[in-house]
Structures are given as C-alpha cells and as structure tokens.
Design a protein around this motif. Structure first.
Motif, short mmCIF file in Angstrom:
data_model
loop_
_atom_site.label_atom_id
_atom_site.label_comp_id
_atom_site.label_asym_id
_atom_site.label_seq_id
_atom_site.Cartn_x
_atom_site.Cartn_y
_atom_site.Cartn_z
N LEU A 49 0.82 -1.22 0.00
CA LEU A 49 0.00 0.00 0.00
C LEU A 49 0.85 1.26 0.00
O LEU A 49 0.35 2.35 -0.26
CB LEU A 49 -0.93 0.01 1.22
N ILE A 50 2.12 1.10 0.33
CA ILE A 50 3.04 2.24 0.27
C ILE A 50 4.28 1.83 -0.52
O ILE A 50 4.56 0.63 -0.67
CB ILE A 50 3.46 2.71 1.69
N HIS A 51 5.00 2.81 -1.02
CA HIS A 51 6.26 2.56 -1.72
C HIS A 51 7.39 2.73 -0.71
O HIS A 51 7.53 3.82 -0.13
CB HIS A 51 6.43 3.53 -2.88
N LYS A 72 -2.49 -11.99 -4.89
CA LYS A 72 -3.21 -11.32 -3.80
C LYS A 72 -4.41 -12.13 -3.31
O LYS A 72 -4.92 -11.90 -2.23
CB LYS A 72 -3.66 -9.92 -4.25
N LEU A 79 -7.77 -4.51 8.02
CA LEU A 79 -7.11 -3.25 8.36
C LEU A 79 -7.91 -2.57 9.46
O LEU A 79 -9.15 -2.61 9.45
CB LEU A 79 -7.01 -2.33 7.14
N SER A 82 -9.93 0.54 7.79
CA SER A 82 -10.41 0.50 6.41
C SER A 82 -11.07 -0.83 6.10
O SER A 82 -10.59 -1.88 6.52
CB SER A 82 -9.20 0.73 5.48
N MET B 90 -10.19 2.92 0.26
CA MET B 90 -9.24 2.66 -0.83
C MET B 90 -8.12 1.72 -0.38
O MET B 90 -7.70 0.85 -1.15
CB MET B 90 -8.64 3.97 -1.33
N ALA B 91 -7.62 1.92 0.84
CA ALA B 91 -6.52 1.07 1.33
C ALA B 91 -6.96 -0.39 1.30
O ALA B 91 -6.24 -1.26 0.79
CB ALA B 91 -6.12 1.49 2.74
N MET B 94 -7.29 -1.89 -2.21
CA MET B 94 -6.02 -2.22 -2.84
C MET B 94 -5.39 -3.49 -2.27
O MET B 94 -4.37 -3.96 -2.77
CB MET B 94 -5.04 -1.04 -2.72
N ARG B 100 -3.56 -1.71 -9.12
CA ARG B 100 -3.88 -0.28 -9.18
C ARG B 100 -4.33 0.11 -10.59
O ARG B 100 -5.26 0.90 -10.75
CB ARG B 100 -2.64 0.53 -8.79
N GLU B 242 -0.60 4.42 -9.65
CA GLU B 242 0.65 3.71 -9.33
C GLU B 242 1.47 4.47 -8.30
O GLU B 242 2.15 3.87 -7.47
CB GLU B 242 1.47 3.49 -10.60
N LYS B 243 1.42 5.79 -8.35
CA LYS B 243 2.22 6.59 -7.42
C LYS B 243 1.54 6.77 -6.06
O LYS B 243 2.19 7.15 -5.10
CB LYS B 243 2.49 7.97 -8.03
N LYS B 244 0.25 6.52 -6.02
CA LYS B 244 -0.51 6.79 -4.80
C LYS B 244 -0.08 5.91 -3.64
O LYS B 244 0.34 4.77 -3.85
CB LYS B 244 -2.00 6.55 -5.07
N GLU B 245 -0.20 6.44 -2.42
CA GLU B 245 0.03 5.62 -1.22
C GLU B 245 -1.26 5.62 -0.42
O GLU B 245 -2.00 6.61 -0.42
CB GLU B 245 1.17 6.21 -0.41
N PHE B 246 -1.52 4.51 0.24
CA PHE B 246 -2.81 4.38 0.94
C PHE B 246 -2.61 4.18 2.44
O PHE B 246 -1.67 3.59 2.86
CB PHE B 246 -3.57 3.19 0.35
#
Lengths: 286, 246
Positions: A49-51, A72, A79, A82, B90-91, B94, B100, B242-246
């Motif tokens: 969910l994060i980079h 997945k 969560l 969420s 959204m989190a 995903m 995405r 693609e760049k988004k963070e959740f």
C-alpha cells in the motif's frame, strides 16, 4: 517463509520505519507496539500500500514488486481503519468477493455470518464496532488465503466474542501451509495465540522472541538497593527505578530463582516486557 | 494500439495475466454497480424529471432533458470514487486481488457503461414520442454523450489524484482557467485576423472545409478524438494510481 522484510525503510517527515521481520509457515506471529510505533506502516509495506524507500519485502516467497492480482488472492486482510464501503451490505460484499476470489467459500461465509448474528442486508455503516470487527475477520478468512494479515482484528469486541474469533483463527491454522501476522493492543490475546512476537518502537524492531520463551524464561525482578548492589547483573536486560528500589527485566529467570531465593520474581508477560523496554530505555539501558 | 500498454506492465505490481485483469475488473464492476443500485432513488428521480419535461414541453426540451439525464448517469462514476474514499476504503480495496491499474481502467469502463445506460434512458422516450425525428434525436444524443465522455476524461484523473471534494475544486479551477484562456485566445485571434489578409483567407478556407465535411468523416474524426483522449486520460490515471500511497 510467507513474509520476509529485509532492512525495509520508509520515511515520513520525522518518522522512519526501519524494519526486518519474518513470518514462517505454520506460525502466528504478533507485532506489538504503542500507537504510532510503526505497526500499520509495516503492514502497509507488506501489503504494497506504500512505496518503500529501501530494503526488500517478500510475500509468499515472491518479491512484493512482482506480486500479481492472482497472488493477492492468497492474502486475507483486516485493516484497523479501512474496509468495504459502509453503504454496502454483507450480501453486496459476498457478491464482490465471489467475483474477485476464485476460492471464495460463500456457504462458509454466510454460515459464519449467521453464527455471529450479522445481518446480511443491513449497510455496514450501521454495524456496531464489534459487528464490523467480526465481519472483517470472517471476510478475510472466507477465501482460503494462505496468509492472514490482521491489523487490530479484535478491537472493540467483548471478551466472549474475542475468544470465539481467536478460536476461529486457531482453527484456520489447522490447515498446512498457512500463517497469520497479527497486531493487537490486547496482550493477553497475543500471549494465548501467537507463536512468536516482534516488538516495534519508534519504527524499529526492538525485540523478537518466541512467546513460550517470554512466558517461561522472562521475569521481572523486584529488588531493593542493597539486593541490587550485591546481585550478579550479567543477565539483567533493563532496569527501571521504583519506589522500593528497582524493577529488573531478565531473560534468565531460573538463574535468579536458583541463586537469589530472597528476591521477588514476577513471571514475565508481554505487557511487563513492553513496559520495561519502553520505560527503561528512556531512563537507562544497561 | 496507440501506444497504450494493454498488458499493464511496469506498474510496479507485477505483470498480470489477462485472466487477472478480467477477475479484478469484474469484482470492481460488481462493487460499483452494487453502489449504483443503492442510488435507485436518484435514477427514478431523473426519469420522473424527464417525464415531467416531456409532458410539459413535448419534444422541444430534448437537448436540455437528454443532457440532464445523461449527465446524471455519467456522474455516477465520480460518486463511486468519492465513496471508495469514504472510511479510507481505498486502502482495503487495494489489498483485494485488484491491481492499481485495474482500478483506474475499471473507472473508465464503468463510466462508459453508465453513459450508455443514460443514453438509452434519455433517447427511448423521445424516439417513442417523436418517431419522425429518431435520426435527429440520436444525433443529438451521440453529441451529448461524446461531450460527457470527454468531460469525464478530464474529470477522472483529477478525481483520482485529488479525491472527491478537492478534485471538484481543482476541476472548477481548471475550467475557469480554460474559459479565461479561450476568451483571451479569441481576442488575440480576432485582432490578428483584422490585421492580416492572408490569415482572413486561411480562416475562410478552413470554414468552407469544415462546412463541406461529410457527416461520416466528421463522426469518424470525433470517435478518433475520443479514443486519443481516452488513451491519454487512462495513462495519466494509471500513473496517478501507481504513485498513490494508501
């Protein structure tokens, strides 16, 4: 190994997550820590969910970057903050999951919802906190996932339902090849459920130990100034000043039981270990 | 085709098989249609309004009512993005077997399907009422639908980037800026036109050329324009996701 985080880093302003962690097949692994310690960030890194800024995350033996939608399907996720949109009903979510998961077990899902008294035609936003917690967990367990990633899954539940859901998790683990990574504020839940525990503080893993070892070998020693001055301190990990003298955390309970029978020895538990590590570090780490 | 990466490789989420995209898309479409069904009342209201206008003004109100109807249906996709963000959903979305890129693509598919429903709801009553003017009604509906689709090509990336409320503010800003640019450009053009005979001749030739365009050619041009806008808009939306963070 179902999860492997190697030197993963993620920076948010002043906060930096620096984390290495493993979840082995057949294990229930707990991640404990105070609010804001980095539990959710670690979970988000595992779930993509994060980079991340550095390091490597492997899930189900695959680099997280190479994860496909089919991969997945092997994950069941809860969560803390969420879930499905609150306008939807359980019936809606079942239809969505049926379309998304090839192994979605509709009968199991509906049976369990009925067993826990969840109304299938009521919007999720009208559910109580406890009902929502039950729904989220049952949804995560309804599609034969190999790995459950559960962020505070028992929050808001009364002790009876909590115990029932913990039993559900244990039953879930009866099948081979599965694992659970769970975080919770309720340490008694984790003590009774987890095979091993990670303690995270300020974004860093401070400690990793098998739960059995914590319960059998860890102890809090309560000593006065005189006892403290005379004792062998080589197995003391943390020290905290108390009105009566010191509280000391050791990993060698038996050593002190055998050699210092006059010392008060309290059996270790997760809360005490967390408290000592958090407080004692602020005062002085030996 | 047209540079679009139909395999969705390079999104940082693994290279999916066609089946993955299909499964993810189906699940998301089920979610959005289930949400749309929760808005049954709004749809019924739209149909009632259309009926009232039909009774009161006959077929004379076609452009307004059809536009209203199709906009109501088309805007559903934006409502789904807002509700996906509700309660930080959204989190969780995903974490489902959805990539995405699938999420972005599904919004376009859903948008197209909603517009199609709006198209039929808008067109059928007028065709029944005025069977002699079916061709005109269809032509009008196609133009309105094309405008709606183009509008959504702009709105979708903005909504995905900034979210429901902020996205609408950004769009208002963009449209206000667009109107200002258009007005300024027109003045500049008129001034330039007044001072140059060569430019006047070029403008006259252009106008004649447009008038002489075959309807079929114009139609194909419009479709091609829509496709180009779709490709650009989708690739921007995918990059945003693609760049988004959740």
């Amino acid at each position: 190994m179902l999860v492997k985080m190697e030197n993963v880093e993620k920076r948010y302003g002043d906060f930096t997550l620096q984390c290495s962690l493993e979840v082995r097949e057949g294990y229930i692994t707990g991640l404990i820590g105070a609010n804001g310690a980095g539990k959710s960030t670690a979970f988000k890194a595992i779930l993509g969910l994060i980079h991340t800024d550095a390091g490597r995350v492997e899930v189900l033996g695959k680099n997280r970057e190479d994860f496909t939608a089919a991969d997945k399907e092997e994950l069941g996720v809860v969560l803390a903050e969420s879930s499905f949109n609150g306008m939807l009903t359980i019936k809606d979510t079942a239809a969505i999951m049926e379309a998304l998961y090839r192994k979605f077990d509709k009968d199991y899902f509906y049976d369990k919802c009925a067993r826990y008294g969840l109304p299938v035609e009521k919007p999720l936003k009208d559910f109580s906190t406890g009902m929502n917690a039950k729904f989220k967990l049952l949804a995560a367990m309804s599609h034969e996932a190999r790995l459950l990633v559960l962020d505070e899954p028992t929050v808001g539940l009364d002790s009876v339902v909590r115990r029932e859901l913990l039993d559900e998790m244990r039953r879930y683990m009866e099948k081979d090849g599965r694992a659970i990574l769970i975080s919770s504020h309720i340490s008694s839940d984790l003590e009774g459920l987890c095979d091993d525990l990670y303690f995270i503080q300020d974004g860093r893993i401070q400690f990793h130990e098998d739960t059995d070892v914590i319960l059998s070998d860890y102890a809090i020693l309560k000593v006065n100034q005189k006892q403290y001055g005379e004792m062998d301190k080589q197995y003391i990990e943390y020290r905290m000043k108390e009105p009566f003298g010191y509280a000391l955390l050791t990993k060698q309970k038996q050593f002190y039981l055998d050699n210092y029978p006059g010392i008060a020895v309290e059996k270790g538990n997760i809360d005490d270990v967390m408290l000592m590590m958090t407080r004692a570090e602020r005062e002085k780490k030996l | 085709m047209l540079g679009i990466d139909w395999n969705f490789a390079g999104c940082g989420c693994g290279v999916p098989q066609g089946k993955d995209v299909e499964v993810g898309m189906r699940g998301l479409l089920v979610k959005d249609f289930r949400f749309a069904l929760q808005n049954k009342k709004m749809m019924v209201m739209l149909v009632v309004i259309e009926a009232v206008f039909l009774v009161m003004q006959g077929a004379g109100s076609a452009s307004f009512v059809m536009g209203y109807m199709m906009m109501g249906c088309g805007m559903l996709v934006l409502a789904t993005i807002t509700t996906d963000e509700y309660n930080k959903s959204m989190a969780f979305l995903m974490t489902l077997p959805v990539r995405r890129a699938d999420y972005a693509l599904e919004k376009y598919v859903f948008s197209f399907l909603c517009n199609l429903v709006g198209f039929f709801l808008a067109v059928v009553p007028y065709c029944v009422l005025r069977p002699d003017r079916v061709a005109d009604t269809l032509y009008l509906a196609v133009v309105i639908m094309a405008v709606m689709l183009m509008l959504q090509m702009v709105m979708l990336p903005a909504q995905l980037k900034y979210g429901g409320e902020r996205g609408r503010m950004v769009l208002l800003g963009v449209f206000a800026g667009g109107v200002l640019m258009f007005t300024w450009g027109r003045k500049v053009w008129e001034r330039a036109l007044a001072g140059s005979e060569g430019l006047q001749e070029f403008a006259a030739r252009m106008a004649e050329g447009i008038k002489g365009l075959d309807a079929a050619v114009a139609g194909i041009g419009a479709v091609l324009l829509c496709i180009v806008c779709f490709v650009i808009s989708l690739s921007v939306s995918r990059r945003i996701m693609e760049k988004k963070e959740f």
